[in-house]
Design an enzyme around this catalytic site. Structure first.
Site, PDB file in Angstrom:
ATOM      1  N   GLY A   1      -9.726  34.802 -18.879  1.00 17.43           N
ATOM      2  CA  GLY A   1      -9.513  33.830 -19.938  1.00 17.43           C
ATOM      3  C   GLY A   1     -10.813  33.115 -20.267  1.00 17.43           C
ATOM      4  O   GLY A   1     -11.793  33.181 -19.520  1.00 17.43           O
ATOM      5  N   CYS A   2     -10.811  32.408 -21.381  1.00 18.88           N
ATOM      6  CA  CYS A   2     -12.042  31.751 -21.828  1.00 18.88           C
ATOM      7  C   CYS A   2     -12.434  30.584 -20.926  1.00 18.88           C
ATOM      8  O   CYS A   2     -13.592  30.484 -20.499  1.00 18.88           O
ATOM      9  CB  CYS A   2     -11.907  31.305 -23.279  1.00 18.88           C
ATOM     10  SG  CYS A   2     -10.412  30.362 -23.654  1.00 18.88           S
ATOM     11  N   TYR A   3     -11.491  29.701 -20.610  1.00 17.51           N
ATOM     12  CA  TYR A   3     -11.811  28.603 -19.696  1.00 17.51           C
ATOM     13  C   TYR A   3     -12.279  29.123 -18.335  1.00 17.51           C
ATOM     14  O   TYR A   3     -13.322  28.685 -17.825  1.00 17.51           O
ATOM     15  CB  TYR A   3     -10.600  27.690 -19.499  1.00 17.51           C
ATOM     16  CG  TYR A   3     -10.278  26.772 -20.657  1.00 17.51           C
ATOM     17  CD1 TYR A   3     -11.223  25.866 -21.158  1.00 17.51           C
ATOM     18  CD2 TYR A   3      -9.009  26.772 -21.230  1.00 17.51           C
ATOM     19  CE1 TYR A   3     -10.915  25.012 -22.205  1.00 17.51           C
ATOM     20  CE2 TYR A   3      -8.690  25.921 -22.275  1.00 17.51           C
ATOM     21  CZ  TYR A   3      -9.637  25.038 -22.760  1.00 17.51           C
ATOM     22  OH  TYR A   3      -9.332  24.181 -23.797  1.00 17.51           O
TER      23      TYR A   3
END
Length: 340
Positions: free
Chosen positions: A149-151
């Site tokens: 995921g991006c985070y």
């Protein structure tokens, strides 16, 4: 060299559009199919003017028969959809999923955090969670790739080298992350229709955000001990970019200079990771429209504490760019092919 035939499922979302733009620059790729559900028959340029006059197929509904002449399937679909496709893969196919279907190692954890039963639990062990700078060539033994995921990308790149070397305390890590609203997908406009999305700043998912599970899983494996952290994401009135601010406690005798030296050494051969000078203030502008991650170590006013800043473009390093980087490693291309 024969070009790889590629299918992009979910091609009209923010991540899908970004993926198409990157793949168009790839010398060893041919985009064979662009798939969508509500956009069938349209040209993808109607979603992004940069794609006008490009030689691209019209958007079609996904069909399993496409797998017969496809090498790589990129899935930028709602959670659960890639699981269905994974069960129909042919030996020649590689699935690279940009959603969460193959990020977690236990089907029970997927059910807990995503509130839906995993449809291909027997394939989880045959998949690989790949954050390129941290997992490297291990990807080459797998047919199903789960992209982070991006985070978690912004967070794990910053914390992993320091936790591995036991330079920081593994409890009371506080992670405060801010993302552009593109991270919530095209549906964000409907979800926030009663709020001023473009001039407000919102915390969300406090203590329950799904990326908690992904971060926890990866960090716990580093030293086979539980890492305790608090993660709070925020939605900001900008389109793209992530800035994570991470508050850490130093172990006795450890200085921020030692942390900085470790990060520089760990990433010295990494094309896309830049370690800034000590106490550098970072901005998402440093990395927008790139596959880069920039990290800074900063002093705290409190002794034996430090602050880490980590910034990425959520649509590229936190999404489409990282997926292409994974494909490049998997297929033996230069890691930066189409990503410079």
């Amino acid at each position: 060299m024969r070009k790889l035939n590629v299918l992009v499922a979910g091609s009209t979302g923010y991540i899908g559009i970004q993926l198409v733009n990157i793949l168009l620059k790839h010398r060893y790729v041919k985009i064979k199919y662009l798939c969508g559900n509500t956009s069938i028959g349209k040209n993808i340029s109607s979603y992004d003017s940069r794609l006008k006059n490009k030689k691209l197929p019209k958007i079609v509904k996904f069909n399993y028969k496409f797998l017969n002449d496809i090498d790589i399937i990129f899935t930028a679909l709602p959670n659960g959809e890639a699981q269905k496709i994974s069960k129909k893969l042919l030996k020649k196919n590689t699935l690279i999923d940009l959603a969460a279907d193959f990020r977690l190692e236990k089907a029970s954890e997927y059910l807990k955090w995503y509130k839906q039963k995993h449809q291909a639990p027997n394939l989880i062990k045959r998949s690989f969670y790949s954050l390129p700078e941290l997992t490297g060539n291990k990807i080459k033994n797998f047919q199903i790739i789960g992209c982070p995921g991006c985070y978690p990308t912004s967070i794990l790149l910053a914390l992993t080298p320091l936790i591995r070397k036991r330079l920081i305390k593994q409890n009371n890590i506080i992670i405060d992350s801010k993302s552009g609203y593109s991270g919530a997908g095209r549906g964000v406009h409907k979800k926030y229709k009663n709020k001023n999305l473009y001039e407000s700043f919102s915390a969300y998912g406090v203590s329950i955000h799904r990326h908690n599970s992904e971060i926890q899983q990866f960090l716990n494996k580093l030293n086979k001990t539980k890492v305790e952290f608090t993660f709070t994401p925020h939605l900001t009135p900008m389109f793209r970019g992530i800035l994570s601010t991470i508050y850490i406690d130093l172990k006795q005798g450890i200085t921020i200079n030692k942390l900085h030296k470790e990060l520089v050494n760990f990433y010295k051969k990494s094309t896309f990771i830049k370690i800034a000078k000590l106490n550098s203030m970072l901005s998402t502008n440093n990395v927008i429209n790139s596959n880069k991650c920039e990290i800074s170590i900063c002093k705290s006013k409190n002794k034996n504490k430090a602050i880490i800043l980590s910034t990425i473009d959520n649509l590229i390093k936190g999404g489409a760019g990282q997926a292409v980087q994974n494909m490049n490693i998997l297929k033996g291309f230069k890691e930066n092919e189409a990503l410079t």
